[in-house]
Motif scaffolding. Structure first.
Motif, PDB file in Angstrom:
ATOM      1  N   ASP A 269      -1.565 -19.772 -28.216  1.00 33.20           N
ATOM      2  CA  ASP A 269      -0.487 -20.553 -27.603  1.00 33.20           C
ATOM      3  C   ASP A 269       0.706 -19.698 -27.206  1.00 33.20           C
TER       4      ASP A 269
ATOM      5  N   LYS B 139      -8.372 -26.776 -27.552  1.00 30.50           N
ATOM      6  CA  LYS B 139      -8.920 -26.081 -28.726  1.00 30.50           C
ATOM      7  C   LYS B 139     -10.349 -26.565 -28.963  1.00 30.50           C
TER       8      LYS B 139
ATOM      9  N   ASP C  82      -6.406 -30.755 -26.554  1.00 29.38           N
ATOM     10  CA  ASP C  82      -5.354 -29.740 -26.663  1.00 29.38           C
ATOM     11  C   ASP C  82      -5.815 -28.356 -26.222  1.00 29.38           C
TER      12      ASP C  82
ATOM     13  N   ASN D  78      -6.983 -17.472 -22.254  1.00 34.17           N
ATOM     14  CA  ASN D  78      -6.522 -18.832 -21.949  1.00 34.17           C
ATOM     15  C   ASN D  78      -6.804 -19.124 -20.481  1.00 34.17           C
TER      16      ASN D  78
ATOM     17  N   ARG E 134      -7.245 -23.003 -24.754  1.00 38.22           N
ATOM     18  CA  ARG E 134      -6.131 -22.249 -25.316  1.00 38.22           C
ATOM     19  C   ARG E 134      -6.601 -21.547 -26.580  1.00 38.22           C
TER      20      ARG E 134
END
Length: 140
Positions: free
Chosen positions: A71, A57, A55, A103, A68
């Motif tokens: 978000d 992370k 994801d 990001n 990321r």
């Protein structure tokens, strides 16, 4: 075949133990081994880290293709780096992106010693030098 004294009994005992082990523990498939490892505390922690990494992370890792931190913010940066994560210049830019919590997406590019660079990269970056950074469609 000449077997030393007592050697036949040792060989017989060894073969008996090997046969017993093979009947008690049938070979496991790769998936069965993964499932068994996930039941251990360390395996559960690794599975959790892999899920976070998918994801964008978790902790930084050379295999992660996206990061990321927030978000709510759009991802405006594409970071082109070496696929082996050996290039010290790429590592320096990578650490800067991590430290600033920016990001970004990652595109892995071969170093010349590992093969040709893709034309999609060399068309964007004159000379094909790494690292490269794309911000809002403009290359740096």
């Amino acid at each position: 075949l000449k077997v030393p004294r007592g050697g036949v009994m040792k060989l017989f005992a060894l073969l008996t133990r090997a046969a017993a082990m093979s009947t008690l523990a049938p070979p496991r498939s790769r998936q069965q081994l993964f499932d068994a490892v996930k039941e251990l505390p360390a395996g559960a922690a690794l599975a959790s880290e892999f899920a976070l990494r998918a994801d964008g992370k978790g902790s930084p890792h050379r295999a992660a293709l996206t990061r990321r931190f927030d978000d709510a913010k759009p991802t405006r940066v594409v970071f082109y780096r070496d696929s082996a994560a050996w290039c010290p210049y790429c590592q320096k830019l990578w650490m800067m992106l991590e430290e600033k919590d920016i990001n970004y997406d990652v595109q892995l590019v071969n170093m010349r010693s590992y093969g040709e660079k893709p034309a999609s990269f060399t068309n964007k970056v004159r000379g094909g030098f790494l690292p490269a950074l794309e911000l809002d469609g403009q290359m740096y």
